[in-house]
Design an enzyme around this catalytic site. Structure first.
Site, mmCIF file in Angstrom:
data_model
loop_
_atom_site.group_PDB
_atom_site.id
_atom_site.type_symbol
_atom_site.label_atom_id
_atom_site.label_comp_id
_atom_site.label_asym_id
_atom_site.label_seq_id
_atom_site.Cartn_x
_atom_site.Cartn_y
_atom_site.Cartn_z
ATOM 1 C CG ASP A 103 88.552 65.743 33.552
ATOM 2 O OD1 ASP A 103 89.114 65.032 34.398
ATOM 3 O OD2 ASP A 103 88.268 65.323 32.411
ATOM 4 C CB THR A 112 92.298 62.990 30.282
ATOM 5 O OG1 THR A 112 93.305 62.489 31.156
ATOM 6 C CG2 THR A 112 92.499 62.419 28.888
ATOM 7 C CG ASP A 164 84.453 65.465 33.998
ATOM 8 O OD1 ASP A 164 85.057 65.082 35.015
ATOM 9 O OD2 ASP A 164 84.975 65.517 32.872
ATOM 10 N NE ARG A 212 94.802 58.070 31.741
ATOM 11 C CZ ARG A 212 93.668 58.316 31.099
ATOM 12 N NH1 ARG A 212 93.636 59.196 30.106
ATOM 13 N NH2 ARG A 212 92.556 57.716 31.452
ATOM 14 C CG ASP A 247 95.713 60.099 34.503
ATOM 15 O OD1 ASP A 247 96.146 58.973 34.834
ATOM 16 O OD2 ASP A 247 96.031 60.664 33.439
ATOM 17 C CG ASP A 272 86.747 65.932 28.330
ATOM 18 O OD1 ASP A 272 87.003 65.676 29.525
ATOM 19 O OD2 ASP A 272 87.272 65.339 27.378
ATOM 20 N N GLY A 273 83.928 64.826 30.011
ATOM 21 C CA GLY A 273 83.483 63.440 29.944
ATOM 22 C C GLY A 273 82.229 63.160 30.734
ATOM 23 C CB ALA A 274 80.012 60.200 30.751
ATOM 24 C CG PHE A 329 86.923 51.855 32.598
ATOM 25 C CD1 PHE A 329 88.065 51.451 33.270
ATOM 26 C CD2 PHE A 329 86.499 53.177 32.745
ATOM 27 C CE1 PHE A 329 88.774 52.334 34.060
ATOM 28 C CE2 PHE A 329 87.204 54.061 33.535
ATOM 29 C CZ PHE A 329 88.350 53.643 34.195
#
Length: 714
Positions: free
Chosen positions: A41, A43, A398, A209, A275, A394-396, A153
């Site tokens: 990933d 960000t 993923d 970004r 992104d 690192d995020g949901a 979002f």
């Protein structure tokens, strides 16, 4: 055997834990040693978790104007309102907490967020929170805005919107933020600048970004109750485009070094991100995922029209290349070309030309604007090509990809850690290198332990077979000492050797039925049988040797020359063969770094040597036949050393030597079947890439072609 092999995995999991990497599925540790492709990933993984507010490019009269870095001016009132209210933050201990992007965006406004509003009468409804601007000397009462409803979002929609109302106002307002390409689709055309795409690309190519911002004043005739009944799609129509929020997302210091290490180790790296594509390409160049001498082509797929049966594929060179379409004389061939595409292009290709999707995975490096579902599909696509895939995120969003990968490692302890077999407390991708190194060490250890346990059985079987031929057998305490003290103690500490500090370009053997594994075992079996047979005949050549006589009642002898001699020699075999199968670099450290293992080996060698030279009272316990020939005993010790030397030379310089493997790989019988991705790479390298449309072809042929270039469309 299963217990002995599992011990190595336990040691590897413990070493990972000491390095801040926790594993909830130990079976994945060995699998991580086979990884040859890692997906990242962007960000929070390759770049820093936090974002720095850089500025807002404000739109006035359908033109991009100045870049605002101070939002307290009157000209940026709607921008400030949008940034202060369009978020999902909550108040914890007096501070706004939540998504890092939302947090930095809100902090840039200087506004105040308040929850648990008790006086709901002033808004005629329950509000989720209120926001107020910082007080100014020239204004008595700063305006207050109530957040009435949030439309959250999502990665699929790529936008978020919030219904707000200014205290005392009659009408509602809707604020929106999200991907600029998505936001501009919901805005009135006369509010979107004509150079929107050019300005957006100028920011993303620099690695920023970029977030689109929009605002809408809802007709005062539409009440709060009426707005609640309206669909989100109806509310979000005819927005006013306000500008571009630009955030700076720096590369983590460790990223470039790890990407370089993986590249040197011939481990492929790709980026799968939600992104912007240009931002992702810039980050990939900055961290070394795309090398300076490599060209990047943006693959664009357009849905087929009524006149066309299949979608049009457009190839657009990015950065350092001409902005025009690729001419017929320009063909980007591997390995100097990397493909970048978006999730929309992937969806079109999967639907209309699924066979091309595999080629895209072979050449693709950047997959941008992808949804969580698409991330998982890309990982599964790589697996279908017979890659061993690692995923780091690192995020949901993923979670699906982390769970689908052979070895997923999460940099977050939140949602992603539940779906991922590995979770790292180290907030950078150095944990990927550690995981692969430990996985390779565990894999090599597992094969070493397997071969050791297999050969231990062969050594004991050979000993017993020879003894049975001469009406003899090992004693009970001899069996006990071999199994409990020699084999068990070695098996417990053999796997403690740590991983090598660098990832080697060479990959460890990953098949028990491979030529390397089987040839090693068969070679050592032959040496074992021959060596024990030679020891017996050496014993029989002495004048003092007296052979056993068949017993009357059918029992076997224990305290005899044959049993004692073969017990001495086989004890050395058990110890020395463990040293032979304890592989060091390039996957593990040298065995002398494993102090517990060295202590066990030295202790067992010392005990065995004492039993051979001067057994004393232990001869009664071990049921050993007294041998008074010191020269013979010394020769047994020397033959044990010779056995080690022969086995070591065979293992290191013949059976598993690189040049020997290369020689055997030339033989068709032992040649490995190539992986699917290797076959496709070879096929692609032999054809033109991108596929060419002949200039002499008719327009009809061009319309029927799958892969075309249209200069006017780029």
């Amino acid at each position: 055997l299963p217990a002995a092999v599992s011990i190595g995995t336990v040691y590897a999991a413990n070493r990972l834990r000491l390095r801040g990497i926790f594993c909830i599925n130990p079976s994945r540790i060995n699998v991580s040693g086979k990884i040859n492709l890692v997906c990242f990933d962007k960000t929070g993984t390759l770049t820093e978790d936090y974002l720095e507010f850089w500025g807002v490019n404000l739109v006035k009269q359908r033109r991009f104007g100045e870049i605002l870095t101070d939002l307290k001016s009157s000209s940026s009132e709607k921008i400030a309102i949008t940034m202060a209210s369009c978020h999902s933050l909550t108040v914890l201990k007096g501070e706004a907490c939540g998504d890092p992007l939302d947090t930095k965006m809100f902090q840039a406004t200087g506004w105040t967020l308040q929850e648990n509003v008790n006086d709901h009468k002033k808004y005629d409804t329950i509000v989720q929170a209120t926001v107020t601007p910082p007080s100014c000397p020239n204004t008595e009462d700063p305006p207050e805005y109530g957040i009435l409803k949030r439309y959250a979002f999502s990665s699929e929609l790529k936008r978020m919107s919030v219904l707000i109302r200014k205290l005392g106002a009659d009408n509602l307002e809707l604020v929106m933020k999200g991907a600029p390409e998505t936001i501009q689709q919901y805005c009135k055309r006369d509010t979107v600048p004509r150079d929107f795409l050019q300005v957006l690309e100028s920011f993303t190519e620099q690695g920023y970004r970029v977030i689109g911002l929009a605002h809408k004043s809802i007709d005062s005739r539409i009440s709060w109750r009426s707005a609640q009944k309206m669909s989100r799609q109806d509310l979000e129509e005819n927005m006013t485009f306000l500008g571009l929020l630009v955030m700076q997302n720096k590369l983590k210091p460790e990223t470039s070094g790890i990407i370089e290490e993986l590249t040197r180790a011939n481990i492929r790296t790709v980026m799968i991100t939600g992104d912007n594509l240009k931002t992702a390409v810039n980050i990939a160049r900055e961290c070394g995922m795309i090398l300076p001498n490599e060209k990047v082509v943006h693959l664009i797929a357009n849905k087929p029209t009524i006149a066309e049966a299949e979608p049009t594929i457009i190839w657009k060179p990015l950065k350092n290349e001409s902005s025009a379409a690729i001419s017929e004389s320009q063909y980007y061939r591997p390995p100097s070309t990397r493909i970048a595409c978006t999730g929309e292009t992937i969806s079109i290709i999967q639907k209309y030309i699924p066979n091309f999707f595999e080629k895209l995975l072979i050449k693709g490096t950047i997959f941008a604007r992808t949804s969580p579902k698409q991330k998982a599909e890309i990982v599964e696509g790589f697996q279908s090509l017979q890659y061993y895939v690692g995923m780091c995120g690192d995020g949901a969003n993923d979670c699906g990809a982390l769970n689908a990968a052979h070895a997923g490692i999460s940099l977050s302890e939140a949602e992603a850690s539940v779906a991922s077999p590995f979770t790292s407390k180290i907030p950078n991708i150095s944990c990927v290198s550690t995981m692969i190194r430990e996985g390779r060490a565990a894999l090599v250890t597992a094969f070493g332990v397997f071969k050791y346990m297999a050969l231990y059985s062969i050594i004991q079987f050979t000993t017993v077979l020879i003894l049975y031929w001469y009406v003899a057998n090992l004693g009970d305490f001899q069996y006990l000492f071999i199994d409990l003290f020699i084999i068990l103690s070695i098996a417990l500490v053999m796997s403690r050797t740590a991983a090598f500090p660098e990832i080697a370009r060479e990959r460890p053997n990953s098949s028990l039925t491979s030529f390397e594994t089987l040839s090693s075992l068969f070679t050592h079996v032959i040496v074992t049988v021959c060596s024990q047979t030679f020891v017996y005949f050496y014993l029989a050549s002495h004048k003092w040797y007296v052979a056993n006589v068949d017993s009357v009642n059918g029992s076997t002898y224990v305290e005899c020359y044959e049993t004692t001699t073969l017990y001495y020699f086989s004890s050395y075999q058990y110890i020395w063969i463990a040293v032979v199968f304890s592989k060091g670099p390039p996957f593990r450290l040298r065995i002398y770094t494993n102090w517990a293992y060295m202590f066990v080996l030295v202790s067992l060698l010392a005990i065995t040597t004492v039993l051979v030279l001067h057994p004393g009272s232990a001869a009664v316990t071990f049921e050993l036949k007294a041998i008074h020939d010191t020269t013979f005993k010394v020769c047994i010790i020397l033959m044990g050393i010779a056995y080690f030397c022969i086995c070591f030379l065979l293992e290191e310089f013949i059976v598993t030597a690189p040049y020997w493997r290369s020689l055997w790989s030339c033989i068709k019988v032992t040649r490995k079947k190539p992986k699917k991705f290797e076959i496709m790479e070879t096929n692609i390298s032999e054809e033109e890439w991108p596929p060419r449309i002949d200039s002499t072809s008719s327009n009809t042929a061009k319309k029927k072609a799958k892969y075309c270039f249209y200069e006017s469309q780029i």
